[in-house]
Design an enzyme around this catalytic site. Structure first.
Site, mmCIF file in Angstrom:
data_model
loop_
_atom_site.group_PDB
_atom_site.id
_atom_site.type_symbol
_atom_site.label_atom_id
_atom_site.label_comp_id
_atom_site.label_asym_id
_atom_site.label_seq_id
_atom_site.Cartn_x
_atom_site.Cartn_y
_atom_site.Cartn_z
ATOM 1 N N GLU A 131 10.277 3.353 6.121
ATOM 2 C CA GLU A 131 10.088 1.929 6.377
ATOM 3 C C GLU A 131 10.926 1.562 7.589
ATOM 4 O O GLU A 131 12.140 1.746 7.586
ATOM 5 C CB GLU A 131 10.483 1.103 5.145
ATOM 6 N N GLY A 144 0.433 -14.743 -0.125
ATOM 7 C CA GLY A 144 0.131 -15.681 -1.209
ATOM 8 C C GLY A 144 0.004 -14.968 -2.548
ATOM 9 O O GLY A 144 0.175 -15.560 -3.593
ATOM 10 N N ARG A 171 -12.703 -20.569 6.759
ATOM 11 C CA ARG A 171 -11.457 -20.517 7.522
ATOM 12 C C ARG A 171 -11.729 -20.398 9.036
ATOM 13 O O ARG A 171 -11.062 -21.039 9.839
ATOM 14 C CB ARG A 171 -10.639 -19.305 7.076
ATOM 15 N N ALA A 185 0.835 -1.207 0.000
ATOM 16 C CA ALA A 185 0.000 0.000 0.000
ATOM 17 C C ALA A 185 0.865 1.250 0.000
ATOM 18 O O ALA A 185 0.613 2.197 -0.764
ATOM 19 C CB ALA A 185 -0.926 0.006 1.222
ATOM 20 N N ASP A 198 1.535 -0.063 14.381
ATOM 21 C CA ASP A 198 2.034 1.271 14.781
ATOM 22 C C ASP A 198 1.123 2.388 14.276
ATOM 23 O O ASP A 198 0.897 3.379 14.966
ATOM 24 C CB ASP A 198 3.430 1.548 14.197
ATOM 25 N N LEU A 244 -4.768 -7.924 -1.794
ATOM 26 C CA LEU A 244 -3.830 -7.315 -2.749
ATOM 27 C C LEU A 244 -4.532 -6.268 -3.600
ATOM 28 O O LEU A 244 -3.947 -5.246 -3.954
ATOM 29 C CB LEU A 244 -3.193 -8.395 -3.631
ATOM 30 N N THR A 264 3.167 -7.833 2.427
ATOM 31 C CA THR A 264 2.872 -7.997 1.004
ATOM 32 C C THR A 264 3.854 -8.972 0.353
ATOM 33 O O THR A 264 3.460 -9.857 -0.413
ATOM 34 C CB THR A 264 2.947 -6.626 0.295
HETATM 35 P P1 ADP Z 1 0.043 -3.336 3.405
HETATM 36 O O1 ADP Z 1 -0.351 -4.650 2.782
HETATM 37 O O2 ADP Z 1 -1.093 -2.611 3.982
HETATM 38 O O3 ADP Z 1 0.925 -2.534 2.507
HETATM 39 P P2 ADP Z 1 2.381 -4.388 4.683
HETATM 40 O O4 ADP Z 1 2.487 -5.229 5.893
HETATM 41 O O5 ADP Z 1 2.717 -5.033 3.377
HETATM 42 O O6 ADP Z 1 0.940 -3.741 4.672
HETATM 43 O O7 ADP Z 1 3.353 -3.124 4.805
HETATM 44 C C1 ADP Z 1 3.347 -2.268 5.910
HETATM 45 C C2 ADP Z 1 4.778 -1.761 6.113
HETATM 46 O O8 ADP Z 1 4.805 -0.706 7.069
HETATM 47 C C3 ADP Z 1 5.721 -2.824 6.625
HETATM 48 O O9 ADP Z 1 6.830 -2.929 5.772
HETATM 49 C C4 ADP Z 1 6.105 -2.321 8.008
HETATM 50 O O10 ADP Z 1 7.401 -2.692 8.414
HETATM 51 C C5 ADP Z 1 5.974 -0.835 7.852
HETATM 52 N N1 ADP Z 1 5.801 -0.114 9.126
HETATM 53 C C6 ADP Z 1 5.013 -0.491 10.167
HETATM 54 N N2 ADP Z 1 5.094 0.411 11.164
HETATM 55 C C7 ADP Z 1 5.949 1.388 10.744
HETATM 56 C C8 ADP Z 1 6.467 2.589 11.335
HETATM 57 N N3 ADP Z 1 6.121 2.968 12.577
HETATM 58 N N4 ADP Z 1 7.325 3.348 10.610
HETATM 59 C C9 ADP Z 1 7.701 2.979 9.353
HETATM 60 N N5 ADP Z 1 7.267 1.825 8.764
HETATM 61 C C10 ADP Z 1 6.405 1.057 9.449
#
Ligand code: ADP
Length: 595
Positions: free
Chosen positions: A173, A186, A423, A154, A364, A577, A182
């Site tokens: 990140e 799957g 599920r 996202a 977070d 997705l 992501t």
């Molecule tokens: P989505 O499918 O909604 O994109 P993901 O789990 O694939 O969710 O991605 C969310 C990302 O945000 C992860 O890579 C995670 O490490 C990152 N993230 C979570 N909390 C924080 C934060 N406080 N600061 C920066 N990145 C963060």
């Protein structure tokens, strides 16, 4: 230096150690090596990792990965960073790389095995403080039009979309690499796609996708959000394709998708999406900056508007000013035990449950958003799967090939549920079994040869070698190998096979194909595992965050698993997705548009 090579595996050191021990000169906590090049092997995430370590009398000079079997996009950083940290710090007391714990521990164990051959005092090396002192922290302020928090599907979609709408973007990140859940998903993507569906005789419509998504979530989702999702799923898919994302031409029904509209990426798991995004970002360095190892800690608010983000890098504290807007895309909270506990009403105690999620899925963004009065919706809707690896909670190691071709037994060797049910139904039933633990049973029909792989790219042969699956020529022998009463497993198999003939059974199972009667027979253990959190920050169809009074929070947008109110109580397989790309793309465009 006289170069010689010794090999060791953590499990088989005895004989070699006797010889080497005499040459070793470590004693009383002093660090000293017998100079040379040593090999060591240990278990990584997916099979063995072998390293070659070069030492002189006083120092570890070099560590080289000789062989490993893990997915580079997921575990690669462990193979880069752990050797570097060991050499830099001259210690085995190094931190694992977040998100690649098993690979990190594998490298550390393999280096330990190799160094044991050098005669060094391992205890001293394991407890030695890194020789490099921690650097002092610095402070920095950076300006952008849009700041995106989270570099998963996202967040990266939002960043790209914002840049395409004229914004200069910074993506934060917190993990050492982008990808989040992501990249390990799957990866099936649901979209009504006549060009692919019609040639296969599949009738579909946006309305059908809408109805199935809305009703599949027990009508708890927001109709306007569901409508936006299904109408924009194909355009977002084509947008990804325009950047180089590749899907096969195949259309299938991923588990729980309810209809054949799932698209399968060419690259394994979710690596194709993230790879495409990162290539795009690398090609536009003037527009998008991705900062890894940088965690957002607070939203900055001025005059009732979100204007930036405070963040912590490894050695720097940042203030990131966002002239136009901030997008929260931090993913779900499946890996956060406290938040799970706080919101769970539907499941038994989840404190010790495993998760398919990466360790950064700690919610977070929910905490950041709550601090500016954002509304959280549907937080109690937590999706579990009954298919977690007992050690890691991950979906890897699952021996199931098709729902129709396997059944489940508990530790007593008895079936306990319709193995083709929803599920949540299967997972709730599993919680009621001894230790919430079950065995998936299948036979040669699922694995015509030992080299046939599951969807995690693992062959049954490898899984057996690793002790994660069991094989036998009779059901009785299989039962003995997995420690369940043979008579029960025989009865369960007979019951399943009778179901194939009857087309139903005492659980009301409807999905049957072929009898389990063809050796070798296989068994693999599974436990309940937390998979997806449907609840989160409430947004409108423009991905603007809403507060507890239903008002727009100026300057704040959100997208992806951190948001709630789209999937209702149950997310269809393959819709995540689509969701993260549709709303990531919208959030980026909306934020960029704001002046
Ligand atoms: P989505 O499918 O909604 O994109 P993901 O789990 O694939 O969710 O991605 C969310 C990302 O945000 C992860 O890579 C995670 O490490 C990152 N993230 C979570 N909390 C924080 C934060 N406080 N600061 C920066 N990145 C963060």
């Amino acid at each position: 230096m006289k170069r010689f090579l010794k090999r060791a595996a953590m499990t088989a050191l005895g004989g070699v150690m006797l010889v080497i021990g005499i040459m070793g000169c470590a004693s009383g906590g002093k660090i000293a090596f017998t100079p040379g090049v040593y090999q060591g092997t240990a278990r990584g995430f997916n099979g063995d990792v072998t390293v070659e370590v070069t030492v002189d009398a006083a120092r570890i000079l070099d560590i080289r990965i000789v062989a490993q079997n893990d997915t580079p996009e997921i575990s690669g950083l462990a193979y880069e960073r752990i050797p570097r940290a060991i050499v830099a710090g001259q210690t085995l007391a190094v931190d694992v790389v977040s998100g690649a714990t098993f690979s990190s521990n594998g490298v550390i164990a393999a280096v330990t095995a190799a160094l044991e051959l050098s005669g060094v005092n391992l205890d001293a090396l394991k407890t030695r403080r890194p020789s490099e002192a921690g650097a002092a922290r610095t402070a920095e302020t950076l300006d952008a039009d849009v700041v995106v928090i989270g570099g998963g599907g996202a967040g990266l979609a939002a960043a790209i979309s914002a840049s395409q709408n004229g914004a200069k973007v910074i993506v934060l990140e917190k993990m050492p690499r982008a990808g989040g859940n992501t990249i390990i998903s799957g990866a099936a993507y649901n979209a009504v796609d006549p060009a692919r569906q019609r040639p296969r005789g599949i009738e579909d419509s946006i309305d059908l996708h809408y109805t199935q998504t809305f009703e599949g979530g027990d009508m708890k989702g927001d109709p306007a959000m569901v409508r936006t999702l299904v109408e924009n799923a194909l355009p977002a898919l084509q947008w990804m394709e325009s950047m180089g994302m590749e899907f096969t031409d195949e259309i299938f029904t991923v588990l729980g998708a309810l209809w054949p509209r799932s698209h399968r990426p060419v690259m394994p798991l979710g690596t194709g999406y993230i790879d495409t995004d990162l290539k795009y970002i690398a090609a536009h360095p003037d527009l998008i900056t991705l900062m890894v190892d940088t965690k957002a800690t607070e939203l900055i608010v001025a005059n009732g508007r979100v204007t930036g983000v405070k963040a912590e890098g490894q050695t720097t504290d940042y203030v990131l000013n966002a002239g136009r807007g901030v997008v929260i895309a931090t993913g779900g909270f499946g890996a956060n035990k406290e938040l799970r506990q706080r919101f769970n009403t539907q499941w038994p105690d989840l404190t010790n449950a495993g998760t398919t999620n990466h360790p950064g899925a700690t919610g977070d963004g929910l905490v950041l958003a709550e601090a500016v009065d954002a509304n959280l919706v549907g937080m109690e809707y937590i999706q579990l799967l009954p298919m977690g690896d007992p050690e890691t909670g991950s979906l890897s190691g699952n021996i199931e090939q098709a729902v129709e071709d396997r059944f489940f037994v508990n530790k007593e060797g008895n079936r306990f549920v319709d193995e083709g049910a929803r599920r949540d139904v299967m997972t709730l039933a599993l919680f009621e079994q001894t230790d919430a633990y079950m065995w998936v049973i299948c036979d040669r029909h699922s694995y015509p040869t030992p080299q046939v792989k599951n969807n995690f790219n693992e062959s049954i042969e490898e899984l057996i070698q690793q002790g994660r699956a069991f094989e036998a020529n009779t059901i009785e022998e299989l039962a003995r190998k997995i420690g369940v009463p043979p008579a029960s497993l025989q009865a369960a198999t007979a019951e399943f096979n009778a179901g194939v003939d009857a087309g139903t059974d005492r659980f009301g199972r409807t999905l049957w194909k072929i009898k389990i009667d063809s050796p070798p027979y296989y068994a693999g253990a599974r436990i309940p595992t937390v998979h997806h959190t449907m609840g989160g920050i409430q947004i409108n169809p423009q991905a603007q965050v809403l507060d507890r009074q239903g008002r727009i929070v100026p300057g704040l947008y959100a997208a992806g698993e951190v948001t709630g109110g789209i999937h209702g109580s149950n997310r269809l397989g393959g819709n995540a997705l689509a969701d993260i790309h549709v709303f990531g793309r919208i959030a980026g465009a909306s934020a960029a548009a704001e002046r």
